[in-house]
Write a protein that holds these residues in place. Structure first.
Motif, PDB file in Angstrom:
ATOM      1  N   ASP A  41     -15.999  62.513  39.505  1.00 23.13           N
ATOM      2  CA  ASP A  41     -14.834  61.642  39.656  1.00 23.13           C
ATOM      3  C   ASP A  41     -15.191  60.183  39.385  1.00 23.13           C
ATOM      4  O   ASP A  41     -15.276  59.356  40.277  1.00 23.13           O
ATOM      5  N   PHE A  42     -15.412  59.893  38.123  1.00 26.69           N
ATOM      6  CA  PHE A  42     -15.795  58.542  37.742  1.00 26.69           C
ATOM      7  C   PHE A  42     -15.049  58.107  36.487  1.00 26.69           C
ATOM      8  O   PHE A  42     -14.544  58.921  35.729  1.00 26.69           O
ATOM      9  N   LEU A  43     -14.981  56.817  36.306  1.00 29.40           N
ATOM     10  CA  LEU A  43     -14.408  56.210  35.111  1.00 29.40           C
ATOM     11  C   LEU A  43     -15.525  55.468  34.403  1.00 29.40           C
ATOM     12  O   LEU A  43     -16.193  54.625  35.007  1.00 29.40           O
ATOM     13  N   MET A  44     -15.748  55.797  33.142  1.00 35.41           N
ATOM     14  CA  MET A  44     -16.767  55.126  32.358  1.00 35.41           C
ATOM     15  C   MET A  44     -16.097  54.096  31.451  1.00 35.41           C
ATOM     16  O   MET A  44     -15.113  54.390  30.777  1.00 35.41           O
TER      17      MET A  44
ATOM     18  N   GLY B 170     -15.411  65.703  36.246  1.00 37.19           N
ATOM     19  CA  GLY B 170     -14.490  64.669  36.714  1.00 37.19           C
ATOM     20  C   GLY B 170     -14.631  63.332  36.028  1.00 37.19           C
ATOM     21  O   GLY B 170     -14.169  62.325  36.548  1.00 37.19           O
ATOM     22  N   GLY B 171     -15.260  63.302  34.858  1.00 37.06           N
ATOM     23  CA  GLY B 171     -15.430  62.044  34.157  1.00 37.06           C
ATOM     24  C   GLY B 171     -14.194  61.644  33.382  1.00 37.06           C
ATOM     25  O   GLY B 171     -13.480  62.483  32.833  1.00 37.06           O
ATOM     26  N   HIS B 172     -13.925  60.362  33.370  1.00 37.58           N
ATOM     27  CA  HIS B 172     -12.829  59.776  32.600  1.00 37.58           C
ATOM     28  C   HIS B 172     -13.429  58.660  31.765  1.00 37.58           C
ATOM     29  O   HIS B 172     -14.372  58.002  32.194  1.00 37.58           O
ATOM     30  N   LEU B 173     -12.851  58.419  30.619  1.00 41.71           N
ATOM     31  CA  LEU B 173     -13.424  57.463  29.681  1.00 41.71           C
ATOM     32  C   LEU B 173     -12.346  56.527  29.168  1.00 41.71           C
ATOM     33  O   LEU B 173     -11.255  56.947  28.809  1.00 41.71           O
ATOM     34  N   TYR B 174     -12.660  55.233  29.158  1.00 42.16           N
ATOM     35  CA  TYR B 174     -11.798  54.249  28.524  1.00 42.16           C
ATOM     36  C   TYR B 174     -12.672  53.390  27.613  1.00 42.16           C
ATOM     37  O   TYR B 174     -13.722  52.905  28.038  1.00 42.16           O
ATOM     38  N   GLY B 175     -12.239  53.226  26.382  1.00 43.40           N
ATOM     39  CA  GLY B 175     -12.969  52.376  25.449  1.00 43.40           C
ATOM     40  C   GLY B 175     -12.391  52.522  24.065  1.00 43.40           C
ATOM     41  O   GLY B 175     -11.555  53.383  23.813  1.00 43.40           O
ATOM     42  N   GLY B 176     -12.843  51.685  23.185  1.00 43.71           N
ATOM     43  CA  GLY B 176     -12.384  51.730  21.807  1.00 43.71           C
ATOM     44  C   GLY B 176     -12.898  52.967  21.094  1.00 43.71           C
ATOM     45  O   GLY B 176     -13.745  53.699  21.617  1.00 43.71           O
ATOM     46  N   PRO B 177     -12.392  53.213  19.876  1.00 46.59           N
ATOM     47  CA  PRO B 177     -12.751  54.426  19.144  1.00 46.59           C
ATOM     48  C   PRO B 177     -14.250  54.588  18.896  1.00 46.59           C
ATOM     49  O   PRO B 177     -14.785  55.680  19.052  1.00 46.59           O
ATOM     50  N   ALA B 178     -14.942  53.526  18.530  1.00 45.05           N
ATOM     51  CA  ALA B 178     -16.377  53.644  18.238  1.00 45.05           C
ATOM     52  C   ALA B 178     -17.163  53.978  19.504  1.00 45.05           C
ATOM     53  O   ALA B 178     -18.037  54.854  19.497  1.00 45.05           O
ATOM     54  N   PHE B 179     -16.872  53.294  20.599  1.00 43.58           N
ATOM     55  CA  PHE B 179     -17.553  53.559  21.865  1.00 43.58           C
ATOM     56  C   PHE B 179     -17.263  54.982  22.336  1.00 43.58           C
ATOM     57  O   PHE B 179     -18.171  55.729  22.707  1.00 43.58           O
ATOM     58  N   ALA B 180     -15.997  55.357  22.311  1.00 43.31           N
ATOM     59  CA  ALA B 180     -15.621  56.700  22.773  1.00 43.31           C
ATOM     60  C   ALA B 180     -16.308  57.782  21.950  1.00 43.31           C
ATOM     61  O   ALA B 180     -16.819  58.762  22.499  1.00 43.31           O
TER      62      ALA B 180
END
Length: 192
Positions: A9-12, A52-62
């Motif tokens: 349960d984290f946001l990266m 439980g991982g969530h990811l927010y970032g631009g296309p290259a990072f993701a």
């Protein structure tokens, strides 16, 4: 040597945070999620394939970190913003090509739907769109109209995907070499 317990349960977040990332981080913390900001594209061992991982970032990072997080990236269609009802955008937004946008002879706000190679901004007309970014004429772009805010005198455009002023509008600078006078004159005519 001890290894940290795997995290769930984290946001990266990417190395560089924008306003949206800061708002998402605050919201995630309120909901009890851990927030991890990476220094680069290397995912720490304790986060690899953690549930439980969530990811927010631009296309290259993701794209660089998604596989290590065992995430499949979901991307909206290029025309998703153009298909939103007017009541949500308060703008006519069209998905077109860079080649077609170059034919426009009216001021407009232009941005690519995904990539950020073309500087998003207000252009006096299509002839003012930059041509030195190696983009082909069939590159997808979103085009919307502009208006002038009489309270501030700025040329403005709504930014439904970002944090804006209370009235939902954010000032957009005319690009260097742009025809600010032409853009303001157009906005004045539009406001009447």
């Amino acid at each position: 040597m001890t290894t940290a317990e795997p995290l769930s349960d984290f946001l990266m977040l990417p190395p560089r945070l924008d306003n949206t990332a800061e708002l998402l981080a605050a919201s995630a913390r309120r909901r009890g999620l851990a927030v991890e900001q990476l220094a680069g594209p290397a995912v720490p061992d304790r986060l690899r394939r953690a549930p439980g991982g969530h990811l927010y970032g631009g296309p290259a990072f993701a794209a660089a970190v998604a596989a290590e997080l065992d995430l499949v990236l979901l991307e909206p269609a290029d025309d998703w913003l153009a298909r939103l009802p007017y009541e949500y955008t308060r703008r006519e937004i069209t998905l077109t090509t860079l080649g077609e946008a170059r034919w426009s002879r009216t001021p407009m706000f232009v941005k690519q739907p995904r990539d950020k190679t073309l500087p998003a901004g207000v252009y006096a007309d299509g002839s003012r769109l930059p041509g030195n970014h190696g983009l082909s004429a069939d590159t997808s772009v979103l085009v919307s109209d502009i208006e002038r805010s009489y309270s501030s005198g700025e040329v403005v455009t709504p930014r439904p995907s970002s944090v804006a002023r209370e009235d939902g509008v954010r000032g957009v600078p005319v690009p260097a070499g742009g025809d600010r006078g032409g853009v303001v004159a157009f906005a004045d005519r539009r406001a009447r």
